[in-house]
Write a protein that holds these residues in place. Structure first.
Motif, short mmCIF file in Angstrom:
data_model
loop_
_atom_site.label_atom_id
_atom_site.label_comp_id
_atom_site.label_asym_id
_atom_site.label_seq_id
_atom_site.Cartn_x
_atom_site.Cartn_y
_atom_site.Cartn_z
N TYR A 1 0.82 -1.19 0.00
CA TYR A 1 0.00 0.00 0.00
C TYR A 1 0.86 1.26 0.00
CZ TYR A 1 -3.96 -3.02 0.61
OH TYR A 1 -4.90 -3.98 0.41
N VAL A 2 1.96 1.22 0.73
CA VAL A 2 2.87 2.37 0.72
C VAL A 2 3.47 2.52 -0.67
CG1 VAL A 2 5.02 3.29 1.65
CG2 VAL A 2 3.38 2.21 3.19
N GLY A 3 3.93 1.41 -1.25
CA GLY A 3 4.50 1.45 -2.59
C GLY A 3 3.49 1.94 -3.62
N LEU A 4 2.25 1.49 -3.49
CA LEU A 4 1.21 1.91 -4.42
C LEU A 4 0.92 3.41 -4.27
CD1 LEU A 4 -0.84 1.15 -6.58
CD2 LEU A 4 -2.43 0.56 -4.76
N GLU A 5 0.92 3.89 -3.05
CA GLU A 5 0.69 5.32 -2.81
C GLU A 5 1.83 6.16 -3.43
OE1 GLU A 5 -1.74 7.29 -1.56
OE2 GLU A 5 -2.98 5.49 -1.49
N VAL A 6 3.06 5.71 -3.21
CA VAL A 6 4.21 6.44 -3.78
C VAL A 6 4.12 6.40 -5.31
CG1 VAL A 6 6.73 6.47 -4.05
CG2 VAL A 6 5.70 6.07 -1.79
N MET A 7 3.82 5.23 -5.86
CA MET A 7 3.73 5.10 -7.31
C MET A 7 2.61 5.98 -7.86
SD MET A 7 3.09 1.74 -9.67
CE MET A 7 4.49 0.83 -9.08
N HIS A 8 1.51 6.05 -7.12
CA HIS A 8 0.37 6.85 -7.55
C HIS A 8 0.73 8.35 -7.56
CE1 HIS A 8 -3.87 7.59 -8.18
NE2 HIS A 8 -3.85 8.48 -7.21
N ARG A 9 1.45 8.79 -6.54
CA ARG A 9 1.80 10.20 -6.42
C ARG A 9 3.02 10.59 -7.25
NH1 ARG A 9 0.79 11.05 0.06
NH2 ARG A 9 -1.27 10.10 0.04
N GLN A 10 3.99 9.67 -7.37
CA GLN A 10 5.23 9.94 -8.11
C GLN A 10 5.49 8.75 -9.05
OE1 GLN A 10 7.29 12.65 -7.71
NE2 GLN A 10 5.82 13.53 -6.27
N PRO A 11 4.76 8.65 -10.15
CA PRO A 11 4.85 7.46 -11.02
C PRO A 11 6.24 7.15 -11.56
CG PRO A 11 3.27 9.06 -11.89
CD PRO A 11 3.83 9.63 -10.64
N ARG A 12 7.09 8.14 -11.70
CA ARG A 12 8.43 7.89 -12.23
C ARG A 12 9.40 7.41 -11.15
NH1 ARG A 12 8.97 13.37 -14.55
NH2 ARG A 12 6.89 13.55 -15.36
N LEU A 13 9.06 7.57 -9.91
CA LEU A 13 9.94 7.22 -8.80
C LEU A 13 9.98 5.70 -8.54
CD1 LEU A 13 11.74 8.60 -6.69
CD2 LEU A 13 9.76 8.64 -5.17
N VAL A 14 8.85 5.04 -8.73
CA VAL A 14 8.75 3.60 -8.46
C VAL A 14 8.34 2.90 -9.75
CG1 VAL A 14 7.59 1.81 -7.11
CG2 VAL A 14 8.08 4.02 -6.06
N ASN A 15 9.13 1.90 -10.16
CA ASN A 15 8.85 1.19 -11.40
C ASN A 15 7.80 0.09 -11.22
OD1 ASN A 15 9.11 0.52 -14.10
ND2 ASN A 15 10.74 -0.94 -13.68
N ARG A 16 7.95 -0.70 -10.14
CA ARG A 16 7.03 -1.82 -9.87
C ARG A 16 6.81 -1.95 -8.37
NH1 ARG A 16 5.29 -4.48 -13.85
NH2 ARG A 16 6.44 -5.11 -15.65
N VAL A 17 5.67 -2.52 -8.01
CA VAL A 17 5.35 -2.82 -6.62
C VAL A 17 4.95 -4.29 -6.53
CG1 VAL A 17 3.74 -2.40 -4.73
CG2 VAL A 17 4.61 -0.49 -6.06
N ILE A 18 5.53 -5.00 -5.58
CA ILE A 18 5.13 -6.38 -5.32
C ILE A 18 4.54 -6.41 -3.91
CG2 ILE A 18 5.89 -8.76 -5.02
CD1 ILE A 18 8.13 -8.16 -7.02
N GLY A 19 3.30 -6.79 -3.79
CA GLY A 19 2.63 -6.84 -2.49
C GLY A 19 2.63 -8.26 -1.94
N LEU A 20 3.20 -8.44 -0.76
CA LEU A 20 3.29 -9.77 -0.17
C LEU A 20 2.10 -10.07 0.75
CD1 LEU A 20 7.07 -9.82 0.77
CD2 LEU A 20 5.96 -10.77 -1.24
N PHE A 21 1.46 -9.06 1.27
CA PHE A 21 0.39 -9.29 2.23
C PHE A 21 -0.68 -8.22 2.05
CE2 PHE A 21 -1.19 -9.54 6.72
CZ PHE A 21 -1.67 -10.83 6.61
N PRO A 22 -1.45 -8.29 0.96
CA PRO A 22 -2.44 -7.25 0.67
C PRO A 22 -3.70 -7.46 1.50
CG PRO A 22 -2.46 -8.89 -1.04
CD PRO A 22 -1.39 -9.29 -0.08
N PHE A 23 -3.86 -6.72 2.59
CA PHE A 23 -5.01 -7.03 3.44
C PHE A 23 -5.85 -5.84 3.87
CE2 PHE A 23 -1.74 -5.90 6.37
CZ PHE A 23 -2.40 -5.28 7.40
N LEU A 24 -5.40 -4.65 3.73
CA LEU A 24 -6.11 -3.51 4.32
C LEU A 24 -7.54 -3.35 3.84
CD1 LEU A 24 -3.39 -0.73 4.39
CD2 LEU A 24 -4.24 -2.09 6.27
N GLU A 25 -7.81 -3.67 2.59
CA GLU A 25 -9.12 -3.40 2.03
C GLU A 25 -10.22 -4.21 2.71
OE1 GLU A 25 -10.37 -2.54 -2.35
OE2 GLU A 25 -10.12 -4.68 -2.08
N ASN A 26 -9.93 -5.44 3.09
CA ASN A 26 -10.98 -6.33 3.60
C ASN A 26 -10.90 -6.61 5.09
OD1 ASN A 26 -12.16 -6.69 1.03
ND2 ASN A 26 -10.46 -8.04 0.49
#
Length: 145
Positions: A1-26
């Motif tokens: 989620y942190v990586g996704l937020e950074v990528m969303h705000r600064q798309p050129r800063l982060v190339n890819r995000v791999i989420g190992l434990f995606p749980f916040l939504e549910n």
């Protein structure tokens, strides 16, 4: 989620995000999490009093035979492999460790109590985000299941 937020705000800063434990939504859909979250949302004076009492109880348990610790933690220990049972009893009943678990848990519960839509945030970044989860994983965000 942190990586996704950074990528969303600064798309050129982060190339890819791999989420190992995606749980916040549910989180709130889980009955077990709802019970834990209720404890985490206690008013501060009640939480701190409870924390002190639980830590004192743990300190007393450490003075008793190990069987007492096993009995108190039996529901947790039933989920552990044999080799981890003693380790769990040793660490979970240390008052300093227990205070740390409870404080950090409460902080995370309060920080993540607002709803988070992973799918909304994902948007056009879908090709750059990989999540590791199993088929039928309850915690995986709805848009990737």
């Amino acid at each position: 989620y942190v990586g996704l937020e950074v990528m969303h705000r600064q798309p050129r800063l982060v190339n890819r995000v791999i989420g190992l434990f995606p749980f916040l939504e549910n989180n709130d859909a889980s009955p077990e999490f709802r019970r834990i979250a209720a404890v985490g949302r206690l008013p501060s004076p009640i939480f701190w009093l409870g924390l002190v009492l639980v830590c004192c109880f743990a300190a007393l348990l450490r003075l008793m035979p190990r069987r007492a610790g096993h009995w108190v933690l039996r529901s947790w220990l039933s989920r552990c492999d044999d080799e981890w049972r003693e380790f769990t009893v040793d660490t979970m009943l240390r008052p300093d460790m227990l205070a740390n678990y409870l404080f950090l848990g409460r902080t995370e519960i309060r920080s993540h109590s607002r709803s988070y839509s992973f799918c909304e945030k994902l948007g056009s970044l879908k090709e750059r985000v990989q999540l590791l989860y199993t088929n039928g994983d309850f915690w995986a965000p709805d848009c990737v299941r």
